[in-house]
Design an enzyme around this catalytic site. Structure first.
Site, mmCIF file in Angstrom:
data_model
loop_
_atom_site.group_PDB
_atom_site.id
_atom_site.type_symbol
_atom_site.label_atom_id
_atom_site.label_comp_id
_atom_site.label_asym_id
_atom_site.label_seq_id
_atom_site.Cartn_x
_atom_site.Cartn_y
_atom_site.Cartn_z
ATOM 1 N N GLU A 161 2.208 -4.872 4.862
ATOM 2 C CA GLU A 161 3.554 -5.067 5.406
ATOM 3 C C GLU A 161 3.944 -4.072 6.488
ATOM 4 O O GLU A 161 4.702 -4.405 7.396
ATOM 5 C CB GLU A 161 4.625 -4.992 4.296
ATOM 6 C CG GLU A 161 4.528 -6.058 3.249
ATOM 7 C CD GLU A 161 3.726 -5.625 2.047
ATOM 8 O OE1 GLU A 161 3.998 -6.120 0.960
ATOM 9 O OE2 GLU A 161 2.817 -4.778 2.198
ATOM 10 N N ASP A 193 2.420 -6.396 -1.109
ATOM 11 C CA ASP A 193 2.772 -5.852 -2.423
ATOM 12 C C ASP A 193 2.502 -6.852 -3.544
ATOM 13 O O ASP A 193 2.455 -8.066 -3.327
ATOM 14 C CB ASP A 193 4.242 -5.429 -2.446
ATOM 15 C CG ASP A 193 4.502 -4.250 -1.523
ATOM 16 O OD1 ASP A 193 3.539 -3.527 -1.199
ATOM 17 O OD2 ASP A 193 5.660 -4.054 -1.113
ATOM 18 N N ASP A 227 4.211 -7.882 -6.146
ATOM 19 C CA ASP A 227 5.276 -8.593 -6.836
ATOM 20 C C ASP A 227 5.517 -9.968 -6.215
ATOM 21 O O ASP A 227 4.786 -10.413 -5.338
ATOM 22 C CB ASP A 227 6.559 -7.765 -6.835
ATOM 23 C CG ASP A 227 7.028 -7.425 -5.422
ATOM 24 O OD1 ASP A 227 6.414 -7.905 -4.461
ATOM 25 O OD2 ASP A 227 8.011 -6.662 -5.294
ATOM 26 N N GLU A 287 7.804 -11.000 -4.183
ATOM 27 C CA GLU A 287 8.089 -10.956 -2.752
ATOM 28 C C GLU A 287 6.808 -10.778 -1.945
ATOM 29 O O GLU A 287 6.608 -11.430 -0.921
ATOM 30 C CB GLU A 287 9.058 -9.806 -2.462
ATOM 31 C CG GLU A 287 9.564 -9.783 -1.048
ATOM 32 C CD GLU A 287 10.584 -8.680 -0.846
ATOM 33 O OE1 GLU A 287 10.520 -8.027 0.200
ATOM 34 O OE2 GLU A 287 11.424 -8.482 -1.734
ATOM 35 N N TYR A 296 3.561 1.743 -7.191
ATOM 36 C CA TYR A 296 4.503 0.763 -6.641
ATOM 37 C C TYR A 296 5.885 0.921 -7.279
ATOM 38 O O TYR A 296 6.006 1.084 -8.492
ATOM 39 C CB TYR A 296 3.980 -0.650 -6.859
ATOM 40 C CG TYR A 296 4.763 -1.690 -6.099
ATOM 41 C CD1 TYR A 296 4.964 -1.568 -4.729
ATOM 42 C CD2 TYR A 296 5.314 -2.785 -6.754
ATOM 43 C CE1 TYR A 296 5.681 -2.515 -4.027
ATOM 44 C CE2 TYR A 296 6.020 -3.742 -6.049
ATOM 45 C CZ TYR A 296 6.209 -3.597 -4.692
ATOM 46 O OH TYR A 296 6.936 -4.531 -3.993
ATOM 47 N N ARG A 346 8.655 -1.081 -7.329
ATOM 48 C CA ARG A 346 9.454 -2.193 -7.844
ATOM 49 C C ARG A 346 8.794 -2.696 -9.126
ATOM 50 O O ARG A 346 7.836 -3.449 -9.082
ATOM 51 C CB ARG A 346 9.572 -3.318 -6.808
ATOM 52 C CG ARG A 346 10.371 -2.915 -5.583
ATOM 53 C CD ARG A 346 10.669 -4.088 -4.670
ATOM 54 N NE ARG A 346 11.387 -3.634 -3.486
ATOM 55 C CZ ARG A 346 10.827 -3.332 -2.319
ATOM 56 N NH1 ARG A 346 9.509 -3.441 -2.200
ATOM 57 N NH2 ARG A 346 11.534 -2.924 -1.301
ATOM 58 N N HIS A 382 3.791 -4.133 -13.717
ATOM 59 C CA HIS A 382 2.428 -3.738 -14.057
ATOM 60 C C HIS A 382 2.387 -2.358 -14.714
ATOM 61 O O HIS A 382 1.776 -2.184 -15.748
ATOM 62 C CB HIS A 382 1.557 -3.751 -12.800
ATOM 63 C CG HIS A 382 1.463 -5.103 -12.184
ATOM 64 N ND1 HIS A 382 0.524 -6.030 -12.551
ATOM 65 C CD2 HIS A 382 2.220 -5.697 -11.225
ATOM 66 C CE1 HIS A 382 0.691 -7.147 -11.853
ATOM 67 N NE2 HIS A 382 1.711 -6.967 -11.042
#
Length: 909
Positions: free
Chosen positions: A9, A96, A98, A100, A321, A323, A368
């Protein structure tokens, strides 16, 4: 031989991951999402502009088919990614892990349409070992995650884009409503209503200072003549009186002072001593929600600042990570944490066995592992090279993770009951409470914060002298104390995040953007770390409560969240759910159409607050007061007075309202005469708050000198001397050692000091909260001017590149979430690939900024880029084409039965 293209990203993440990949791997950044629903009419492709649903971006009559477009500022990125794909023999989508991130990867796959194998590469930390494992364990796209994200995106768009236009018509232009945002605003309004309705009660008690064997301690009155003394919790918030049926004694001031005199010289005796051993266990490692809460409590960071800082730490390989809803720690992390404990605190401070925590979150999602320091061994905070906010947040994460593997803290809670003869009032009982830490355990590393600023930290010892029954401690003084019960506290960001998670509203990963939107859109202001709702928040909440109660009901919103989780798990079908929510007699579309005619704009724009001699209305330019009065000719007329923008319902009482109305009716209030000019000095209230003015507006003096009051200054306490000081700004403080003059003044962004170097070159610094612009001296001003300037997000500049010839502002270099960038004034420009902090020159920076400024001016002109819509099919992606032949070229997009794309706009929240 071709290369492997890896897409992430951000440039920062790309730089970090590049160091762990083979040489024939090429890493590029997508700069976040590359495709989304249209943001405005200019982004809608020509082929769809005539459709009724085009502005919504979702074809509600065709199975809620979304219309995807590539925003203008992402066209170049997409082209560069397509070019990078040429010659590649493999594509790895490393966004990422997740929902998103999965959605971004799916959109990339649809846009790039690779002819080479494409795989998903996921990891929750950016370390050599994690990247190595990810390369060995690539997988296909997880369509369930993509389905989940797109469904939420569509639902949020339906709510936001259906309700927001209604608010524009009935309350004020530019307002937004959202599935989670509106519920959060209502929570703030409900708390403020409770505060306004609160009736304060008063009570008295006593506090004694006692001494025994050289040690002193404090005791508080608990009982008098066998009756418990009333405290704050015994009062009814709605009446200010004791709760019905309370069996307590309300101590009046006269009795409190009489008791004080009676016991100061009397003999005190220890009636009972109690020691109660207790154990405290460490809290779980951080999730997204708890990290936001603790960073707000301890570091005073907003949720948005916390997530921005955490993202930077993750992308540079410092933490996992950020989130996640999980409190789980991997075996590798547990071993790393236990090694830190043994090395830093000793083996005695290790928990007997490794600790593992279970997730309690009501709506735990695709998590996770907890947020923790990255790697197989944790870098000590002091050895990271981090500073400022980055270091503070990393240290918080490090301490919490390490503490989770430490031994329990062992405490003894102490309580001592004392008695003393109160004469005619009877025997008075006092209690002294203490806490002894017998073994600190995890307290050595970490103690959790509290939302109550007056609460004592759990790791803080309160020792009492050695006391036993029958002891007679000496009395060193008794104080009679009067108290007023306090209204419920406003929500801090930490408290609001905690409440949203507790009620199961929204997702922790979206809380930062939701709270940011609430503040940005004027629904609340952040004052002293408390969220205070505005008049607009009151008006919008009242309208939604009356006409769309389900949409601001916490239980309904939580059930909706549960249904979305069922859809993500494949247990509920997405299309019937959206059909039921939006269509039919009870659907949102019908409800809005039916209710629109019933909603009176005049009533919707009116905020009625208890105890005011007038009403508050929402106008085109903000809130104003309105009341009726009798004019000089005996007729009744409306009197309107604009409210200052920073004034909130919390600050508006009858006295303040009457003052503003009186000034509007009678003209400004004179504070006195300026001895230098002979002009009167007036205190006035304007749209941007209270200000002082020298003289009246006239033909000879069309623009009299004015000065705003500093933030926090109370108009009713303003003296003529203070007003004259403000009108004489800027103040000359003296000469700078390097040449030029130093001044203090008030500007758009508050009080400041400035070093005027001459020839238009000026160096500004904002004053700190403790500084007074009317009193600051040269020494303090020089101290502030010596501090490094900060850029966006409170970042400190890495270096000052200098001031270009003919410019007023210097060019500075910063490190942001998307990599290095240069900044001059309000213009930022990212550094190109290969340029480092050491090699960038002033000349290069000027060229980059000039190019950015030119492209910014051109934004909004021209036609929007390619778009994709979807056609009815199975849950697997397939291509879709616009109906019209003359439409601009469109990219392929997939058709999903259940869906989700990141919530970007506030109206969709």
């Amino acid at each position: 031989m071709g290369h492997t293209l890896v897409i992430v990203e951000s440039p920062t993440k790309a730089r970090t991951i590049r160091g762990f990949l083979p040489k024939d791997f090429r890493v590029e950044a997508s700069m976040g999402h590359v495709r989304d629903l249209p943001n405005n009419a200019s982004e809608i492709p020509a082929a769809f502009k005539g459709e009724k649903w085009a502005n919504l971006g979702v074809n509600t009559s065709n199975d809620f088919e979304p219309l995807y477009v590539v925003p203008k500022d992402k066209k170049k990125v997409v082209k560069e990614l397509k070019d990078a794909l040429k010659g590649a023999d493999q594509l790895l989508l490393a966004t990422d892990e997740d929902r998103e991130g999965e959605s971004i990867s799916w959109h990339l796959l649809q846009l790039l349409a690779p002819k080479v194998p494409a795989k998903r590469m996921v990891f929750h930390e950016i370390t050599k070992e994690a990247i190595g494992r990810a390369l060995e364990q690539t997988r296909e796209l997880d369509m369930e995650l993509v389905h989940a994200q797109e469904t939420r995106r569509i639902l949020d768009r339906l709510v936001g884009y259906t309700l927001s236009p209604l608010l524009w018509k009935k309350v004020a232009w530019g307002l937004s409503a959202g599935r989670v945002q509106s519920v959060a605003v209502r929570l703030l309004v409900q708390r403020e209503r409770a505060r306004r309705a609160f009736k304060s009660g008063s009570y008295w008690d006593l506090k004694a200072q006692l001494g025994q064997s050289g040690g002193s301690f404090e005791a508080k009155l608990s009982h008098l003549a066998g009756e418990r003394i009333a405290g704050g919790s015994d009062f009814d918030e709605s009446t200010g009186a004791l709760k019905t049926g309370s069996k307590v004694r309300l101590l009046a001031e006269a009795d409190a002072r009489a008791l004080q005199q009676a016991i100061e010289q009397a003999a005190w005796r220890v009636a009972a001593v109690e020691e109660k051993p207790t154990v405290r266990k460490p809290v779980a490692p951080f999730t997204t929600s708890t990290l936001q809460q603790e960073a707000n409590r301890k570091l005073r960071l907003s949720a948005r600042e916390t997530m921005r800082t955490a993202q930077g730490l993750y992308e540079r390989g410092f933490i996992t990570y950020m989130r996640t809803d999980s409190v789980h720690l991997s075996e590798q992390a547990i071993n790393a944490a236990r090694s830190c404990v043994a090395a830093k605190y000793g083996k005695d401070y290790l928990s007997p066995a490794p600790r593992q925590f279970s997730t309690q979150s009501r709506n735990a999602q695709e998590a996770h592992e907890a947020i923790r320091p990255a790697g197989e061994s944790f870098r000590d905070p002091g050895a990271t090279g981090l500073d400022g906010r980055d270091l503070a947040l990393y240290e918080l994460i490090w301490k919490r993770t390490v503490a989770s593997q430490m031994a329990d803290a062992k405490l003894t809670m102490l309580a001592v009951d004392l008695e003393v003869d109160g004469g005619a009032l009877g025997t008075a009982s006092f209690r002294a409470s203490g806490k002894r830490i017998d073994f600190a355990g995890f307290f050595r590393a970490y103690v959790e914060g509290s939302d109550d600023p007056d609460a004592a930290l759990e790791g803080q010892e309160v020792l009492l002298p050695a006391l036993k029954t029958g002891d007679t401690p000496a009395c060193n003084g008794v104080e009679a104390l009067g108290h007023q019960t306090q209204p419920p506290a406003r929500y801090s960001e930490a408290a609001l995040v905690k409440m949203l998670e507790k009620e199961g509203i929204g997702r922790p990963s979206t809380y930062a953007s939701i709270i940011g939107t609430i503040v940005d859109r004027g629904y609340a202001t952040l004052q002293n770390n408390s969220l205070t709702p505005s008049f607009t928040a009151f008006a919008v909440t009242a309208l939604l409560e009356e006409h769309f109660p389900d949409l601001v009901d916490t239980s309904f919103t939580a059930r909706m969240e549960g249904s979305l989780d069922e859809i993500a798990a494949g247990k509920e079908r997405w299309l019937p759910y959206l059909e039921g929510f939006f269509k039919g007699e009870t659907g949102l579309e019908t409800q809005v159409a039916q209710r629109e005619g019933d909603i009176d704009p005049g009533a919707s724009r009116t905020v009625e607050l208890e105890g005011l001699p007038c009403v508050v209305r929402i106008g085109r330019f903000g809130a104003y007061l309105e009341t009726k009065r009798v004019a000089d000719d005996g007729t009744e007329e409306l009197l309107k007075a604009t409210l200052p923008q920073e004034l909130t319902p919390a600050d508006l009482d009858a006295e303040r309202a009457e003052l503003i109305l009186k000034q509007k009716a009678d003209g400004p209030e004179s504070l006195g005469e300026d001895p230098e000019t002979g002009d009167q000095v007036y205190l006035l209230f304007g749209q941007y708050g209270p200000y002082v003015q020298r003289g009246q507006v006239s033909d000879e003096n069309p623009k009299p000198k004015r000065a705003s009051l500093p933030k926090g200054a109370k108009p009713e306490e303003l003296s003529l001397e203070d007003a004259l000081g403000l009108l004489r700004m800027p103040r000359h403080l003296g000469e700078h050692p390097d040449g030029g003059k130093v001044q203090a003044g008030l500007g758009r962004f508050g009080p400041y000091v400035v070093h005027d170097k001459g020839k238009g070159e000026k160096d500004y610094r904002s004053l700190k909260a403790e500084d007074d612009v009317l009193a600051i001296g040269l020494a303090r001003a020089l101290e502030l001017l010596a501090m490094p300037k900060k850029g966006r997000g409170g970042r400190t500049a890495l270096k000052d590149l200098g001031t270009p010839q003919g410019a007023d502002e210097a060019v500075q270099l910063f490190d942001g979430p998307y990599g290095l960038y240069v900044k001059q004034g309000k213009v930022n420009a990212s550094l190109p690939e290969g340029t480092t902090a050491e090699t960038i020159t002033l000349e290069q920076a000027v060229e980059l900024l000039a190019a950015k400024a030119t492209s910014a001016k051109g934004k909004g002109r021209g036609k929007t880029a390619a778009a994709g819509s979807r056609k009815a099919s199975s849950s697997k992606p397939s291509s879709a084409k616009p109906a019209a032949k003359k439409a601009p070229a469109t990219t392929k997009s997939g058709r999903l039965r259940a869906s989700a794309v990141r919530i970007i706009r506030a109206a969709d929240s």
